[in-house]
Design a protein around this motif. Structure first.
Motif, PDB file in Angstrom:
ATOM      1  N   PRO A  73       6.279  18.082   7.622  1.00  0.00           N
ATOM      2  CA  PRO A  73       6.992  18.099   8.907  1.00  0.00           C
ATOM      3  C   PRO A  73       8.416  17.542   8.813  1.00  0.00           C
ATOM      4  O   PRO A  73       9.254  17.852   9.648  1.00  0.00           O
ATOM      5  CB  PRO A  73       6.141  17.229   9.827  1.00  0.00           C
ATOM      6  N   LEU A  74       8.680  16.766   7.750  1.00  0.00           N
ATOM      7  CA  LEU A  74      10.028  16.216   7.585  1.00  0.00           C
ATOM      8  C   LEU A  74      10.933  17.144   6.786  1.00  0.00           C
ATOM      9  O   LEU A  74      12.122  16.866   6.592  1.00  0.00           O
ATOM     10  CB  LEU A  74       9.955  14.852   6.889  1.00  0.00           C
ATOM     11  N   GLY A  75      10.371  18.259   6.299  1.00  0.00           N
ATOM     12  CA  GLY A  75      11.161  19.212   5.531  1.00  0.00           C
ATOM     13  C   GLY A  75      11.509  18.715   4.132  1.00  0.00           C
ATOM     14  O   GLY A  75      12.493  19.150   3.544  1.00  0.00           O
ATOM     15  N   LEU A  76      10.688  17.801   3.601  1.00  0.00           N
ATOM     16  CA  LEU A  76      10.926  17.268   2.262  1.00  0.00           C
ATOM     17  C   LEU A  76      10.131  18.052   1.238  1.00  0.00           C
ATOM     18  O   LEU A  76       9.082  18.617   1.549  1.00  0.00           O
ATOM     19  CB  LEU A  76      10.510  15.793   2.207  1.00  0.00           C
ATOM     20  N   ASP A  77      10.622  18.081   0.025  1.00  0.00           N
ATOM     21  CA  ASP A  77       9.920  18.752  -1.059  1.00  0.00           C
ATOM     22  C   ASP A  77       8.636  17.982  -1.385  1.00  0.00           C
ATOM     23  O   ASP A  77       8.673  16.762  -1.564  1.00  0.00           O
ATOM     24  CB  ASP A  77      10.820  18.822  -2.292  1.00  0.00           C
ATOM     25  N   ARG A  78       7.528  18.688  -1.463  1.00  0.00           N
ATOM     26  CA  ARG A  78       6.234  18.052  -1.705  1.00  0.00           C
ATOM     27  C   ARG A  78       6.187  17.329  -3.056  1.00  0.00           C
ATOM     28  O   ARG A  78       5.773  16.181  -3.141  1.00  0.00           O
ATOM     29  CB  ARG A  78       5.117  19.091  -1.679  1.00  0.00           C
ATOM     30  N   SER A 136       0.834  -1.185   0.000  1.00  0.00           N
ATOM     31  CA  SER A 136       0.000   0.000   0.000  1.00  0.00           C
ATOM     32  C   SER A 136       0.882   1.254   0.000  1.00  0.00           C
ATOM     33  O   SER A 136       1.897   1.297   0.689  1.00  0.00           O
ATOM     34  CB  SER A 136      -0.883  -0.011   1.241  1.00  0.00           C
ATOM     35  N   HIS A 137       0.487   2.244  -0.786  1.00  0.00           N
ATOM     36  CA  HIS A 137       1.233   3.499  -0.861  1.00  0.00           C
ATOM     37  C   HIS A 137       0.335   4.646  -0.420  1.00  0.00           C
ATOM     38  O   HIS A 137      -0.886   4.591  -0.582  1.00  0.00           O
ATOM     39  CB  HIS A 137       1.708   3.762  -2.288  1.00  0.00           C
ATOM     40  N   ALA A 138       0.963   5.688   0.072  1.00  0.00           N
ATOM     41  CA  ALA A 138       0.226   6.876   0.489  1.00  0.00           C
ATOM     42  C   ALA A 138      -0.344   7.588  -0.732  1.00  0.00           C
ATOM     43  O   ALA A 138       0.272   7.593  -1.792  1.00  0.00           O
ATOM     44  CB  ALA A 138       1.160   7.819   1.246  1.00  0.00           C
ATOM     45  N   ASP A 139      -1.529   8.186  -0.576  1.00  0.00           N
ATOM     46  CA  ASP A 139      -2.046   9.008  -1.664  1.00  0.00           C
ATOM     47  C   ASP A 139      -1.319  10.352  -1.624  1.00  0.00           C
ATOM     48  O   ASP A 139      -0.512  10.610  -0.733  1.00  0.00           O
ATOM     49  CB  ASP A 139      -3.566   9.157  -1.569  1.00  0.00           C
ATOM     50  N   ASP A 140      -1.583  11.201  -2.610  1.00  0.00           N
ATOM     51  CA  ASP A 140      -0.842  12.461  -2.725  1.00  0.00           C
ATOM     52  C   ASP A 140      -1.050  13.384  -1.523  1.00  0.00           C
ATOM     53  O   ASP A 140      -0.120  14.037  -1.051  1.00  0.00           O
ATOM     54  CB  ASP A 140      -1.228  13.184  -4.019  1.00  0.00           C
ATOM     55  N   ARG A 141      -2.252  13.422  -1.004  1.00  0.00           N
ATOM     56  CA  ARG A 141      -2.551  14.279   0.147  1.00  0.00           C
ATOM     57  C   ARG A 141      -1.761  13.810   1.377  1.00  0.00           C
ATOM     58  O   ARG A 141      -1.198  14.622   2.116  1.00  0.00           O
ATOM     59  CB  ARG A 141      -4.044  14.261   0.438  1.00  0.00           C
ATOM     60  N   THR A 142      -1.694  12.509   1.582  1.00  0.00           N
ATOM     61  CA  THR A 142      -0.930  11.953   2.696  1.00  0.00           C
ATOM     62  C   THR A 142       0.563  12.192   2.489  1.00  0.00           C
ATOM     63  O   THR A 142       1.287  12.481   3.444  1.00  0.00           O
ATOM     64  CB  THR A 142      -1.215  10.442   2.848  1.00  0.00           C
ATOM     65  N   ALA A 143       1.012  12.094   1.245  1.00  0.00           N
ATOM     66  CA  ALA A 143       2.424  12.348   0.942  1.00  0.00           C
ATOM     67  C   ALA A 143       2.827  13.763   1.339  1.00  0.00           C
ATOM     68  O   ALA A 143       3.886  13.981   1.928  1.00  0.00           O
ATOM     69  CB  ALA A 143       2.695  12.123  -0.548  1.00  0.00           C
ATOM     70  N   VAL A 144       1.964  14.726   1.042  1.00  0.00           N
ATOM     71  CA  VAL A 144       2.233  16.112   1.420  1.00  0.00           C
ATOM     72  C   VAL A 144       2.231  16.262   2.939  1.00  0.00           C
ATOM     73  O   VAL A 144       3.099  16.925   3.521  1.00  0.00           O
ATOM     74  CB  VAL A 144       1.206  17.071   0.769  1.00  0.00           C
ATOM     75  N   ALA A 145       1.276  15.618   3.599  1.00  0.00           N
ATOM     76  CA  ALA A 145       1.200  15.686   5.062  1.00  0.00           C
ATOM     77  C   ALA A 145       2.442  15.083   5.706  1.00  0.00           C
ATOM     78  O   ALA A 145       2.868  15.533   6.767  1.00  0.00           O
ATOM     79  CB  ALA A 145      -0.058  14.971   5.557  1.00  0.00           C
ATOM     80  N   LEU A 146       3.035  14.085   5.066  1.00  0.00           N
ATOM     81  CA  LEU A 146       4.267  13.488   5.588  1.00  0.00           C
ATOM     82  C   LEU A 146       5.492  14.325   5.231  1.00  0.00           C
ATOM     83  O   LEU A 146       6.428  14.442   6.019  1.00  0.00           O
ATOM     84  CB  LEU A 146       4.442  12.071   5.029  1.00  0.00           C
TER      85      LEU A 146
END
Length: 74
Positions: free
Chosen positions: A15-20, A2-12
């Motif tokens: 806070p980690l300081g990663l490029d959306r 299972s993979h995160a959807d795009d909205r969850t990817a942005v939410a993750l």
């Protein structure tokens, strides 16, 4: 898997300081099922990484350019 959807990817990513965009592209690359889709997302992730690296440089050049213009005009 299972993979995160795009909205969850942005939410993750935030806070980690990663490029959306890069995070979304990497997740979609992993999620891609066909051989044509993976290279597309790999290229998007690479472009996002380059933009992320160049943005501070562009900002620096822009701010120095504005100072130089102010000195010349003012």
């Amino acid at each position: 898997m299972s993979h995160a959807d795009d909205r969850t990817a942005v939410a993750l990513a935030d806070p980690l300081g990663l490029d959306r965009l890069q995070t979304i592209a990497r997740i979609n690359m992993d999620r891609a099922r066909d051989s044509e889709e993976r290279p597309f997302w790999k290229q998007i992730a690479a472009v996002a990484a380059i933009v992320m690296m160049l943005t501070p440089l562009a900002s620096l050049v822009w701010s120095h350019g504005n100072r130089a213009q102010t000195l010349l005009m003012g």
